[in-house]
Write a protein that holds these residues in place. Sequence first.
Motif, PDB file in Angstrom:
ATOM      1  N   LYS A 279       0.836  -1.210   0.000  1.00 42.03           N
ATOM      2  CA  LYS A 279       0.000   0.000   0.000  1.00 42.03           C
ATOM      3  C   LYS A 279       0.867   1.254   0.000  1.00 42.03           C
ATOM      4  O   LYS A 279       0.508   2.255  -0.604  1.00 42.03           O
ATOM      5  CB  LYS A 279      -0.922  -0.004   1.231  1.00 42.03           C
ATOM      6  CG  LYS A 279      -2.014  -1.057   1.192  1.00 42.03           C
ATOM      7  CD  LYS A 279      -2.943  -0.921   2.401  1.00 42.03           C
ATOM      8  CE  LYS A 279      -4.082  -1.926   2.321  1.00 42.03           C
ATOM      9  NZ  LYS A 279      -5.018  -1.788   3.457  1.00 42.03           N
ATOM     10  N   ILE A 280       1.983   1.188   0.713  1.00 45.46           N
ATOM     11  CA  ILE A 280       2.890   2.337   0.810  1.00 45.46           C
ATOM     12  C   ILE A 280       4.190   1.957   0.107  1.00 45.46           C
ATOM     13  O   ILE A 280       4.970   1.154   0.609  1.00 45.46           O
ATOM     14  CB  ILE A 280       3.153   2.717   2.278  1.00 45.46           C
ATOM     15  CG1 ILE A 280       1.839   3.068   2.969  1.00 45.46           C
ATOM     16  CG2 ILE A 280       4.126   3.878   2.366  1.00 45.46           C
ATOM     17  CD1 ILE A 280       1.971   3.303   4.468  1.00 45.46           C
ATOM     18  N   LYS A 281       4.425   2.538  -1.059  1.00 44.15           N
ATOM     19  CA  LYS A 281       5.631   2.226  -1.823  1.00 44.15           C
ATOM     20  C   LYS A 281       6.769   3.125  -1.364  1.00 44.15           C
ATOM     21  O   LYS A 281       6.651   4.349  -1.379  1.00 44.15           O
ATOM     22  CB  LYS A 281       5.368   2.407  -3.317  1.00 44.15           C
ATOM     23  CG  LYS A 281       4.423   1.362  -3.885  1.00 44.15           C
ATOM     24  CD  LYS A 281       4.340   1.444  -5.396  1.00 44.15           C
ATOM     25  CE  LYS A 281       3.472   0.328  -5.958  1.00 44.15           C
ATOM     26  NZ  LYS A 281       3.415   0.370  -7.438  1.00 44.15           N
ATOM     27  N   LEU A 282       7.868   2.502  -0.965  1.00 42.90           N
ATOM     28  CA  LEU A 282       9.023   3.237  -0.444  1.00 42.90           C
ATOM     29  C   LEU A 282      10.172   3.197  -1.454  1.00 42.90           C
ATOM     30  O   LEU A 282      10.181   2.380  -2.374  1.00 42.90           O
ATOM     31  CB  LEU A 282       9.450   2.637   0.892  1.00 42.90           C
ATOM     32  CG  LEU A 282       8.362   2.616   1.972  1.00 42.90           C
ATOM     33  CD1 LEU A 282       8.843   1.884   3.216  1.00 42.90           C
ATOM     34  CD2 LEU A 282       7.919   4.024   2.325  1.00 42.90           C
ATOM     35  N   ASP A 283      11.132   4.071  -1.255  1.00 41.19           N
ATOM     36  CA  ASP A 283      12.263   4.215  -2.173  1.00 41.19           C
ATOM     37  C   ASP A 283      12.994   2.874  -2.329  1.00 41.19           C
ATOM     38  O   ASP A 283      13.517   2.333  -1.351  1.00 41.19           O
ATOM     39  CB  ASP A 283      13.230   5.268  -1.623  1.00 41.19           C
ATOM     40  CG  ASP A 283      14.335   5.633  -2.598  1.00 41.19           C
ATOM     41  OD1 ASP A 283      14.623   4.831  -3.508  1.00 41.19           O
ATOM     42  OD2 ASP A 283      14.933   6.717  -2.447  1.00 41.19           O
TER      43      ASP A 283
ATOM     44  N   ARG B 210      12.423   4.607   3.262  1.00 44.01           N
ATOM     45  CA  ARG B 210      13.407   3.551   3.020  1.00 44.01           C
ATOM     46  C   ARG B 210      12.701   2.193   3.009  1.00 44.01           C
ATOM     47  O   ARG B 210      11.903   1.895   3.902  1.00 44.01           O
ATOM     48  CB  ARG B 210      14.483   3.546   4.110  1.00 44.01           C
ATOM     49  CG  ARG B 210      15.515   4.656   3.980  1.00 44.01           C
ATOM     50  CD  ARG B 210      16.514   4.617   5.124  1.00 44.01           C
ATOM     51  NE  ARG B 210      17.594   5.576   4.895  1.00 44.01           N
ATOM     52  CZ  ARG B 210      18.767   5.283   4.336  1.00 44.01           C
ATOM     53  NH1 ARG B 210      19.013   4.034   3.967  1.00 44.01           N
ATOM     54  NH2 ARG B 210      19.678   6.218   4.152  1.00 44.01           N
ATOM     55  N   THR B 211      13.007   1.376   2.025  1.00 47.71           N
ATOM     56  CA  THR B 211      12.442   0.035   1.944  1.00 47.71           C
ATOM     57  C   THR B 211      12.850  -0.783   3.173  1.00 47.71           C
ATOM     58  O   THR B 211      14.018  -0.780   3.575  1.00 47.71           O
ATOM     59  CB  THR B 211      12.922  -0.676   0.659  1.00 47.71           C
ATOM     60  OG1 THR B 211      12.362   0.006  -0.472  1.00 47.71           O
ATOM     61  CG2 THR B 211      12.482  -2.124   0.626  1.00 47.71           C
TER      62      THR B 211
ATOM     63  N   VAL C 231       4.097  -2.073   3.470  1.00 46.14           N
ATOM     64  CA  VAL C 231       5.249  -1.273   3.026  1.00 46.14           C
ATOM     65  C   VAL C 231       6.149  -2.107   2.121  1.00 46.14           C
ATOM     66  O   VAL C 231       6.161  -3.338   2.201  1.00 46.14           O
ATOM     67  CB  VAL C 231       6.071  -0.752   4.224  1.00 46.14           C
ATOM     68  CG1 VAL C 231       5.241   0.169   5.089  1.00 46.14           C
ATOM     69  CG2 VAL C 231       6.644  -1.904   5.048  1.00 46.14           C
ATOM     70  N   SER C 232       6.931  -1.441   1.295  1.00 45.20           N
ATOM     71  CA  SER C 232       7.884  -2.133   0.422  1.00 45.20           C
ATOM     72  C   SER C 232       8.903  -2.895   1.264  1.00 45.20           C
ATOM     73  O   SER C 232       9.447  -2.354   2.226  1.00 45.20           O
ATOM     74  CB  SER C 232       8.616  -1.124  -0.458  1.00 45.20           C
ATOM     75  OG  SER C 232       7.701  -0.374  -1.227  1.00 45.20           O
ATOM     76  N   CYS C 233       9.150  -4.158   0.902  1.00 50.74           N
ATOM     77  CA  CYS C 233      10.055  -5.015   1.662  1.00 50.74           C
ATOM     78  C   CYS C 233      11.045  -5.707   0.741  1.00 50.74           C
ATOM     79  O   CYS C 233      10.754  -5.942  -0.437  1.00 50.74           O
ATOM     80  CB  CYS C 233       9.278  -6.113   2.395  1.00 50.74           C
ATOM     81  SG  CYS C 233       8.249  -5.537   3.745  1.00 50.74           S
TER      82      CYS C 233
ATOM     83  N   VAL D 236      -1.549   4.152  -1.005  1.00 53.77           N
ATOM     84  CA  VAL D 236      -1.342   5.440  -0.362  1.00 53.77           C
ATOM     85  C   VAL D 236      -0.380   6.250  -1.232  1.00 53.77           C
ATOM     86  O   VAL D 236       0.810   5.935  -1.318  1.00 53.77           O
ATOM     87  CB  VAL D 236      -0.762   5.273   1.061  1.00 53.77           C
ATOM     88  CG1 VAL D 236      -0.488   6.633   1.682  1.00 53.77           C
ATOM     89  CG2 VAL D 236      -1.714   4.473   1.928  1.00 53.77           C
ATOM     90  N   GLU D 237      -0.902   7.268  -1.873  1.00 53.34           N
ATOM     91  CA  GLU D 237      -0.073   8.071  -2.777  1.00 53.34           C
ATOM     92  C   GLU D 237       0.749   9.118  -2.036  1.00 53.34           C
ATOM     93  O   GLU D 237       1.858   9.444  -2.426  1.00 53.34           O
ATOM     94  CB  GLU D 237      -0.967   8.748  -3.834  1.00 53.34           C
ATOM     95  CG  GLU D 237      -1.734   7.770  -4.716  1.00 53.34           C
ATOM     96  CD  GLU D 237      -0.827   6.979  -5.646  1.00 53.34           C
ATOM     97  OE1 GLU D 237       0.351   7.359  -5.803  1.00 53.34           O
ATOM     98  OE2 GLU D 237      -1.291   5.969  -6.196  1.00 53.34           O
ATOM     99  N   ASP D 238       0.183   9.655  -0.960  1.00 49.68           N
ATOM    100  CA  ASP D 238       0.850  10.740  -0.237  1.00 49.68           C
ATOM    101  C   ASP D 238       0.780  10.440   1.264  1.00 49.68           C
ATOM    102  O   ASP D 238      -0.270  10.599   1.887  1.00 49.68           O
ATOM    103  CB  ASP D 238       0.195  12.076  -0.562  1.00 49.68           C
ATOM    104  CG  ASP D 238       0.954  13.263   0.034  1.00 49.68           C
ATOM    105  OD1 ASP D 238       1.913  13.025   0.795  1.00 49.68           O
ATOM    106  OD2 ASP D 238       0.581  14.407  -0.257  1.00 49.68           O
ATOM    107  N   ILE D 239       1.899  10.014   1.836  1.00 55.02           N
ATOM    108  CA  ILE D 239       1.932   9.636   3.249  1.00 55.02           C
ATOM    109  C   ILE D 239       1.613  10.828   4.143  1.00 55.02           C
ATOM    110  O   ILE D 239       0.995  10.682   5.204  1.00 55.02           O
ATOM    111  CB  ILE D 239       3.326   9.066   3.609  1.00 55.02           C
ATOM    112  CG1 ILE D 239       3.593   7.812   2.788  1.00 55.02           C
ATOM    113  CG2 ILE D 239       3.430   8.746   5.098  1.00 55.02           C
ATOM    114  CD1 ILE D 239       5.001   7.284   2.918  1.00 55.02           C
ATOM    115  N   SER D 240       2.016  12.015   3.730  1.00 49.74           N
ATOM    116  CA  SER D 240       1.827  13.209   4.564  1.00 49.74           C
ATOM    117  C   SER D 240       0.355  13.522   4.807  1.00 49.74           C
ATOM    118  O   SER D 240       0.017  14.226   5.758  1.00 49.74           O
ATOM    119  CB  SER D 240       2.510  14.426   3.919  1.00 49.74           C
ATOM    120  OG  SER D 240       1.891  14.743   2.673  1.00 49.74           O
ATOM    121  N   LYS D 241      -0.521  12.980   3.972  1.00 47.23           N
ATOM    122  CA  LYS D 241      -1.951  13.247   4.137  1.00 47.23           C
ATOM    123  C   LYS D 241      -2.620  12.291   5.133  1.00 47.23           C
ATOM    124  O   LYS D 241      -3.786  12.459   5.462  1.00 47.23           O
ATOM    125  CB  LYS D 241      -2.656  13.158   2.781  1.00 47.23           C
ATOM    126  CG  LYS D 241      -2.261  14.273   1.823  1.00 47.23           C
ATOM    127  CD  LYS D 241      -3.033  14.188   0.519  1.00 47.23           C
ATOM    128  CE  LYS D 241      -2.638  15.325  -0.429  1.00 47.23           C
ATOM    129  NZ  LYS D 241      -3.373  15.251  -1.716  1.00 47.23           N
TER     130      LYS D 241
END
Length: 492
Positions: free
Chosen positions: A99-103, A135-136, A168-170, A278-283
């Motif tokens: 759902k939350i794609k990380l770098d 961070r992944t 989250v990205s793993c 989730v496109e924008d975590i800050s929201k």
Amino acid sequence: MPGQRSLCLQVISLYKRSIMKMRYLISCVKILIVVLVLTLFLKFCIERSAFTQLSSNRNLNRPSYGQKGLSDKASLLTPVVRKERCIWEPPPKRNVIPKIKLDPTKFLYPGIRSGPNNQMRQLLKIVHVAILLNRTLVVPNFYSHFSVGQQIVQPYQRVDVDRICGLVSCVTLETFQKVCNGTFHNVFLQKQNFPGNFYITTAKDTGLAIRWPWDKTTNKVKSTSGLTVERIFPNKQLSLTEIKEYFNVPKPCALYPGHADDMSFFYLKPSLPLPDMVEDISKLQEDDLKFAIMEAVGALPQVIDDIALAYSQKVFKGDYVGVHWRYDDSDWARHCTVFKDPTCKNFKRISGKHIATAIHNDLQKSMTKFTQGINIYIAAPPSMLTFAQSIVTELKRLNSTFHIASQTLKEFVTDKIDSCFKKNNWHFGDTLSLIEMALMQRSEYFYYSKSSTWSKNCQQRRWFVPQNGKLAVMKYEASIFDLSEAVLMSGS
């Protein structure tokens, strides 16, 4: 004589007929054997051909959890070879879209230690930090209880990896090792430092170098070969904003040791699930994000949930009450010498009779809810088994409608264990503890032990057991210590 000759001829004739029948039977058996062999050979050829066809279509080099996973629809279209397998084997790899794609170029490894339940609480915080730092997450090694030497526990034996990587990205530790070329680049600390043994053990268990100790002035170590390893140590508890500020560094391979527990995860209000993407975590609201982390990280391995459910259905056949009594001299008593826990004042004075009386008195108001009698499961450390039995004896004496499990969990699980349990390095005591946690989170009532991370993790997970088709519904809970202490002080 004619009579004897006639008798001899009859015997010879009978013998010949017997020989012919025997030959006929042998011929039939031979034919049956040939038919059977041909049938088995034909079946093998068909199955081999089908397996070869499926294998040629399968993606045998599936990517690690993370950015390049197939979509759910694509996964469903991928042919699967079905075969019987041991329930204790690693689950088949799935392609999970987080759902939350990380770098995908930066990574965070959770350096978790202490007891198994403290490891879970530390992981909650570190997953949150991975999201804040973009961070992944590296799925880490876990450890069995220090009383058995803190042996390495594979991730799938402690958590539901797919659930975490669905949030989250793993990546796996193996992927992390390759990307980092055998060394950590940074160590992120807050106000808590860690002894040299922590870094030595972490380096050994991960296969990545950590050069320790650091230069006291620069926090850096420069070696004759390889990269500079840098420790970021502000020596204070950081706010969420400060975490992003202090640890925003370009190097990809970071270690985040498990710091002091973040209790804010355990006092959240129920929230709606996160959207599929989730496109924008800050929201996101902070509590919403923490609640989603708690749901994903707190999920037990599927095999643990399955065995707990099978046990409860066989033994209880309905709702049951869970009781956790944690206060043993061999481990928990450290709270008295190290943490000066106020619970220590009376925990040695409380007897099995006090606890049984407390449970009995508290359940009086709910007797009508349990129409088939009240099923009770008591969880306690191995060193407290005799004490737990004294609680059972008193409960039966107080009320004949109290039903205690007729088959112990240990007996039930032993029947479910085969050779691959040890082959895959499952630790029996660690496994039993996880199954008991799954039982507590499914119980209708839960009498928890305050000042126990085991109980606290059970309480956390009880939010996510469906009740009337809904999640995040609080079921009845009470402190068994407070209730028992009240009985003690009243002199009952």
